[in-house]
Enzyme design. Sequence first.
Site, mmCIF file in Angstrom:
data_model
loop_
_atom_site.group_PDB
_atom_site.id
_atom_site.type_symbol
_atom_site.label_atom_id
_atom_site.label_comp_id
_atom_site.label_asym_id
_atom_site.label_seq_id
_atom_site.Cartn_x
_atom_site.Cartn_y
_atom_site.Cartn_z
ATOM 1 N N CYS A 454 -18.061 19.261 -32.315
ATOM 2 C CA CYS A 454 -18.892 20.113 -31.469
ATOM 3 C C CYS A 454 -19.628 21.170 -32.279
ATOM 4 C CB CYS A 454 -18.051 20.760 -30.373
ATOM 5 S SG CYS A 454 -16.613 21.645 -30.993
ATOM 6 N N HIS A 781 -13.894 25.364 -29.652
ATOM 7 C CA HIS A 781 -14.942 24.465 -29.161
ATOM 8 C C HIS A 781 -16.262 25.205 -29.097
ATOM 9 C CE1 HIS A 781 -16.842 21.211 -27.056
ATOM 10 N NE2 HIS A 781 -17.169 22.012 -26.075
#
Length: 925
Positions: A454, A781
Amino acid sequence: MDKILETVMMSPHSRLVKQGILRRVVESASQPLDSSQCMAIFQVSTKLFLTGNSQFKRDAGLEVLEAYAQHHKLEFEEFFNVRFVLNLLREGYGPVGRQSPLIFHYLQVGLLLVANTPSTLNLFHMVQIEILRIVCERPGPEVCEQLARLLNTCPQCAPSGNLQTVFCQQLMQTIHHFQCQSQNDDGIVTFLERVTKTSSMLQIVWRTNMATILPSLKELFIIISTPREDTVTSNTLASVVQYIPLELMEGTVRNLTNDKNISDAQMMTAICRMMDWLSWPFSRNIDKWVIALMKGVASVKKCVILVEVTLAKIEEVFQKLFYPIVREAALSVLSYLLLSFQHSPEAFHLLLPEIPPLIGRLAAEESASAQLCLQQLVELVHCLVIRFTGFPDIYQPVLEIIKDIAVPSEDRIKQILKQGAWTPQKPNQVALCHRLTPKSETGKTGLINLGNTCYMSSVIQALFMSPDFRHAVMALKNCDLLPVMGELQRLFAFLQHSQRPAISPDKFLYVSTPAWFTPGSQQDCSEYLKYLLDRLHEEENKSAQIVRGRPSETSGSGSLIKKLFGGKLVTHIRCLRCQNISQREEDFSDLSLAFPPPSYHVEAFTISPFPVVEGAEPPLQSQRRVPSSPKGDRRAGMLDVGGVPVETIGCVNNAESPHLSEEPECSSAASEDDCMHSDTSFSVPDLINFFLMSEIMAGENQYHCQICDSLQNAEKAVELTRVPHYLILTLLRFSFDSATKKRKKILDNVFIPIVLKMPVRNPSRQVDVVVHSGSSSDSGHYYCYAREWSSRGAGEVSPKQDASADDSGVEDHWFLFNDTRVSYSSFGSVSNVTTHFPKDTAYMMLYQKRATRRREPEDQNVSAALNEGEPLVKDLIEAVRKDNKLYTQEQERGVKHRAALSPSAAQPVVWLRKTPTQDHGLCGK
C-alpha cells in the site's frame, strides 16, 4: 374363527359388540388349531390390517395377527415366507401400493415375530437386497422414513457384507435428491424430521462396520463437489454430518486436500455446498467440518480456493445470523472466514452494509444467543477496523451504531487477530483471486495490494493524480532505456484507460523496489517516493549520456524529474562573533518538516531574517493555541498567502499488521506507549515557519568559522530560493525515545490547507498532499486522498486575487484511493479523519504549482516540456485494448463460475423466522 372375525368386522354392529367378539378371538389364540385354520386367521388379520377402512379395523387385524403368530410360530413362519414378503415389497397388497407405510409397518411386525427363528435367514437376506433396491430407486422421504423405522426395529434387515458400502453410497444419493414440497411450517418440520430419520440409517451401518465410513464420505464428497446444472441442489445431506465421528475429521481432511485427483473447482464447490448446510437446523458439527476443510486447504497453500469461497459465500453465512436456531454454527464459520482472510479487506467490506441492521436485530432480541452473538460480532468489527484501516467513509456508520457497546481491550484485539490467518504461497498470488467487481463509480482504477504494498500504491495514485507529471510521463517516447520510467508509463496508461476496477502493479513493484526493502513487509512511503524519483532522474541522466555518447555533468539538469520536482534552498550561517555569513545552495525534492517542541514561542527562537509563510499563525504562545478542529475555521479550508488553490492528494497510514505475516503484529492495537499526544494542533504553514526559523548553533553544536578559524556560536537559517513545480512535504512523525529505546509516533493533528503560499521570489503554487497515520513506521496501512483540480476560468489566477475569489474558481473533486477501492470523498473528510480515527494522521503532502498570469521563466520551461510530447504511444494503446478485451472474457467466465457456486442453485430447505423474542420457529423458503 376366521369367518366369524371377518363377518363381524364387516357387519354394521356397534363398536362395543365388535370389541367383545375381537376379545374372544384373541383369547382363543392359545387353543390348538390345524395349519389351514392358522393360515386363514393370518390371511384375515393381514387383510384387516392392510386394507381396513378405519383405524379400529387395522388395530384389530394387528392384534389378532400378533396373538396367533406368537402361539403358532411354525405356521406363521410358513405363512410369512420369502415369496409372500417379496411380493409385498414389489407388488403391494391389493389396493395398497408397494411403497405404502402400511406395507413397511406390516413387514416390521412380521419380521419381529420371526426374528429369532433360524429358518428365516433367507428371508432377512432377501429383505436386505430389497431394501437396497428400494434405496436405489430414489424413493421420497416418506418411504425412507419407513425404511429407517424398519431398520431401527429390525437391524437384521440392514444390508450386510459387501452390500453395506453400496447401501450407504446409494442412501447418500437418495438423500441428496430429497426436495421439500411444503410451504408451511408444519410441513417443513415433518420434512426435516423425515430426513433426519433417513440419515440415521447410515449410523446403523457405520456402528456395525466402521470400514464403511470412509467410502461413504468419499461418495458424499463426490456428490457435493460435482457441479450440477440440470438439477436443483438440496441441503438435506447436512443431516448426515452429525453422524460422522469427529475423530475421523483430521485424517479425512488431510486425504482430501492432498488428493491430486481433486481439482480446485471441485474443492471450491464442495466447501460452498457445505456452507449452504449451515441453514440446516437439526444437525451438528457442520461448522467444524467447514472450518477443518478450509484449514486443510490453507495448509496446502491453495489460497485461490479460500479467496473464491470466502467472497462467494460470506454474505450468505452472515445472513444466517438473523436466525437463532442456526446462529451459533454460522457465527463460528463467519468468524473463521473474517479472521483468516487478512490479506485484504474485501470480505469484511462486503458485510458492512448489513452490519447495522443485524446489530439492531440482535439488540432487540432478548435472548442469550442474541447477546452472545452481538458481543462477538462487535469484537470482530473492532478487530477488522483496526486490521484494515484507511476506510473512514465506510467505517463511520458502523462504528456509530456500536459506540455504546464495550470495546475489546488492545490485548484482546491482538489475540483475536492472530487466530487462523492463512498465508498465500506467493505474495502476488492473491492478486489473481479478487472478485470481479464493477469499476468504481468515480471512473478511477485501483491498485491490487501485492502484500503490504500500500505504501507504493498510495505514492503511485498521488503521482497519477498530478496531471502535469502524468501527462509528461504518458507522452514520453522510446522508453527502452528507461526500465522504471517505462513501467511507470505503462502503469499510468492502464490507470487511465483500463476497464478493470483494479490492476496489478507487479511489474512496476519489481523494477522500482529498493534492494534493502524486505518483500512482504510494510515500508515508509516517503522513503519509497524519494528513491523512486532518484531512480527516474538517474535513468534520464544515463539515457541522455548514452544518446550524447559522452558523460556530461549537466546532462540531468533538464530531466523531467528535475523540472517538476527539483527545488533549491540556501543555508545561511552567520558567525555571532565576526558577523560573517557563509552560504551553501542545495537541491531538494522534498522538505521534511519537524514538529515544534512544547516550548515553541517567540522568545525561544530567533526569527529568520527571511520571510515566513504568510497567512500562518504567529509563533505559538503558551496562552494561544491553534484551534483543535478545522470546523468553522476558514484557514482549514483555504489559507491564502497571496497564493493559489491547490490540488490535495493524501496518503493515510493506519497501523495494521503486515498482510503476509504468519503472526500479524497489530500496531493500531499497540500500547499507547508507542504514541505521543499533545494538546497542541498545528497547520502546515506552522511547520514550514518552524522549518525556516533560525537556529542558534552553540555548545556541542558550535560552528567552525573560517574567518575566526575557531568554533563559535552562530545563527543558522534556511531560505527557499526555488520551490519546485511539485513540492513534497513529509511530516516527521516518528522519533526515537532514548528512554524506552523505541520509535514513537506523534499523533498531533495537522491542518492541511488547500491554498498555501511559499516564501520565495515566485510564491504562487498549486499543491498536492500526502497523509500518514498509524503507530509504527514499519507497519501500518497507507491510503491516499486526492483532489482533482480544475478551474472554471482560463486556468490562470492573478497573484492579486484574494483567497475567497481564488476559492470560487476551484472545483472540489476529492477521491479516496485505498488499494483496490476508489471512492468519492471531500475536503471535510480529509480535515476530520483524525477526529474519528486518531491514528489516521497526515504524513506526506504533495503540492502542485498552479499557473498565474505572471509566468516565471522556470514555469515557462515546464510548460514547454509538457507540451513537447504526443498522445499515448501505439504499443501501450494496443496493450490496454487487449487487456480490456481479456477482462471482458474474464467477466463472462466469472459469471458462469459464480453461478455454479450461487445459492440460487441450492434449495433453502429451511429459513427461520426473524423474531426478536423467540429462538425457534420455522418458515418456508
